[in-house]
Design a protein around this motif. Structure first.
Motif, short mmCIF file in Angstrom:
data_model
loop_
_atom_site.label_atom_id
_atom_site.label_comp_id
_atom_site.label_asym_id
_atom_site.label_seq_id
_atom_site.Cartn_x
_atom_site.Cartn_y
_atom_site.Cartn_z
N GLY A 415 0.82 -1.19 0.00
CA GLY A 415 0.00 0.00 0.00
C GLY A 415 0.87 1.25 0.00
O GLY A 415 1.77 1.38 0.82
N ALA A 416 0.58 2.18 -0.90
CA ALA A 416 1.38 3.40 -0.99
C ALA A 416 1.25 4.23 0.29
O ALA A 416 2.19 4.91 0.69
N GLN A 417 0.10 4.15 0.94
CA GLN A 417 -0.11 4.92 2.16
C GLN A 417 0.50 4.25 3.37
O GLN A 417 1.18 4.89 4.18
N SER A 418 0.30 2.96 3.50
CA SER A 418 0.69 2.25 4.73
C SER A 418 2.05 1.59 4.65
O SER A 418 2.70 1.35 5.67
N GLY A 419 2.50 1.23 3.43
CA GLY A 419 3.71 0.44 3.28
C GLY A 419 3.53 -1.02 3.63
O GLY A 419 4.49 -1.80 3.57
N LEU A 420 2.32 -1.41 4.01
CA LEU A 420 2.05 -2.81 4.36
C LEU A 420 1.85 -3.65 3.11
O LEU A 420 1.53 -3.14 2.04
N CYS A 421 2.03 -4.96 3.28
CA CYS A 421 1.92 -5.90 2.17
C CYS A 421 0.51 -6.47 2.06
O CYS A 421 -0.14 -6.76 3.08
N LEU A 422 0.07 -6.67 0.83
CA LEU A 422 -1.16 -7.42 0.58
C LEU A 422 -0.91 -8.86 0.97
O LEU A 422 0.05 -9.49 0.51
N ASP A 423 -1.77 -9.41 1.83
CA ASP A 423 -1.47 -10.64 2.56
C ASP A 423 -2.70 -11.55 2.56
O ASP A 423 -3.82 -11.09 2.80
N VAL A 424 -2.47 -12.85 2.27
CA VAL A 424 -3.53 -13.84 2.41
C VAL A 424 -3.55 -14.27 3.87
O VAL A 424 -2.58 -14.83 4.38
#
Length: 451
Positions: A415-424
């Motif tokens: 996420g550009a805002q959070s820096g978190l990864c898309l995660d299953v």
């Protein structure tokens, strides 16, 4: 001296008219090399007394990527430097190339001993890793952009390094190799005739279990992408080995053994891609019709195709790509449940169907969009969340930062805002597993391919 000949001094060099077999109209690779090859000594732990040679182009980019390039039997680092196009391509794109030499000089790589086939077990791989670490520490090499390639015995070692050190390498290209562990004898630099002759065949699961269970036991993070090359008329390492390598790496990377696409990019080059046709394939194979044991051929685009696959030419996932978003670890696709257009619906992974509710576009605004029934929705971080567990939902596109996504060369989507990864969630492999945002941890449940 001819490269890639005589594994363990038992085989004759066979030079076929390979250039004719792949066509005479191929564009030439970049020519002159401006810098020079430099020998490096005292580079660290080196149990087999390997020699290290390093090529630093004059226009090396900041934080340059590193390519480890491995010669074949009766070869050497300097010979591979002069007989392939990797240095010229390094001049063009600014990456560093390590050209090691075996000890004793001209010997094959150790791809057959227990020590070599296990992470930090000893033998040649430990010395090769020391070269990489030295290059990172003393030449500014980027530890997040390390790649490996090799021919013949070096192609075998490419497979070994990818298996032993999956956290180190982002991708590799093996020319005329054999699967990891296929050449096992229990002795250093041993000769395995059945493997060389293409007589060793296992299931994909068996090959994959060798990588997971023997090379780096307990490792659960992302795996490097793999490109494989073989000539159909190879008299030294039988062409059957390409199929066995393909079974191994598709299993390890969790993608189907059925290609997602096939084509012929150059005359007599039959290419198959696994796990992504547009976007980023996880495994890519090249069968070179009529070619013997002499790849990559200097002056053809083979080396250029290899570095393109690895991203060393600056290639990266580009906005505008459309297709399924494959969850690598789950072997599923990012799915809008029941094709709903209801804002706020959490997204899931589901068996890939090719339907519109699994067809995503990475736009030039870094949105990931889905079009259903005439409505276009954006993948969205619920309530602009920046905490672990934030739901990945669909919402009408509004241009805000929580709807902007970076599709990264390492396979993550952040996420550009959070820096978190898309995660299953929970690394689930079941249909209907919810998708959320989570701190990036290198897990395969955070690896995606678009296409």
């Amino acid at each position: 001296m001819l490269r890639s000949r005589n594994l363990n001094s038992r085989l004759l060099v066979v030079l076929l008219a390979v250039v004719a077999a792949i066509g005479v109209s191929l564009p030439a690779a970049p020519q002159a090399v401006a810098a020079s090859l430099t020998q490096v000594t005292n580079f660290g732990t080196n149990p087999t007394n390997l020699q290290m040679y390093l090529y630093v182009p004059n226009n090396a980019k900041p934080d340059p990527p590193i390519l480890l390039a491995l010669h074949g039997c009766q070869g050497s680092g300097p010979y591979l430097y002069s007989s392939t196009d990797f240095a010229a391509l390094a001049d063009q794109y600014g990456f560093l190339v390590i050209y090691p030499s075996t000890n004793p000089g001209g010997s094959c790589w150790d791809v057959s001993s227990d020590q070599a086939l296990r992470r930090n077990g000893g033998s040649d791989p430990v010395g090769l890793m020391s070269m990489i670490t030295y290059t990172e520490q003393h030449y500014g090499g980027n530890p997040d952009a390390v790649y490996v390639t090799g021919e013949s015995s070096g192609g075998m070692m490419t497979n070994v390094m990818l298996a032993d050190y999956p956290d180190v390498f982002k991708a590799g290209a093996a020319f005329m190799g054999v699967p990891y562990h296929c050449f096992y004898t229990g002795t250093a630099r041993g000769w395995n005739g059945p493997c060389a002759g293409g007589q060793v065949s296992m299931t994909a699961q068996q090959w994959g279990d060798l990588v997971r269970g023997d090379a780096d036991p307990g490792y659960t993070g992302p795996r490097p992408r793999v490109q494989l090359w073989h000539g159909t008329a190879d008299p030294t390492l039988n062409y059957n080995n390409l199929g066995e390598e393909t079974k191994q790496w598709t299993n390890v990377l969790g993608v189907s053994q059925t290609p997602s696409s096939t084509d012929t990019p150059v005359a007599n080059w039959n290419r198959a891609r696994y796990g992504g046709s547009s976007g980023t394939p996880q495994v890519e194979t090249y069968s070179i019709v009529g070619a013997g044991h002499q790849l990559p051929i200097q002056g053809t685009p083979m080396a250029a195709y290899a570095i393109h696959f690895m991203g060393l030419d600056g290639s990266a996932p580009t906005p505008g790509s459309t297709g399924a978003l494959h969850a690598v670890g789950a072997g599923k696709c990012l799915d809008d449940p029941n094709s709903t257009t209801t804002p706020g619906t959490q997204q899931q992974t589901y068996s890939c169907s090719g339907a519109a509710n699994q067809t995503w576009t990475h736009t030039t605004s870094n949105q990931l969009t889905l079009t259903l029934g005439g409505s276009t929705l954006c993948l969205d971080a619920d309530d602009r969340g920046t905490a672990n567990g934030t739901k990945a939902i669909v919402w009408p596109c509004n241009g805000q930062a929580n709807q902007q996504w970076n599709v990264n060369t390492n396979g993550t989507i952040t996420g550009a805002q959070s820096g978190l990864c898309l995660d299953v969630t929970g690394a689930s492999t079941a249909d209907g597993a919810p998708v959320e945002l989570w701190s990036c941890d290198g897990g395969s449940n955070q690896q995606w391919t678009l296409g």
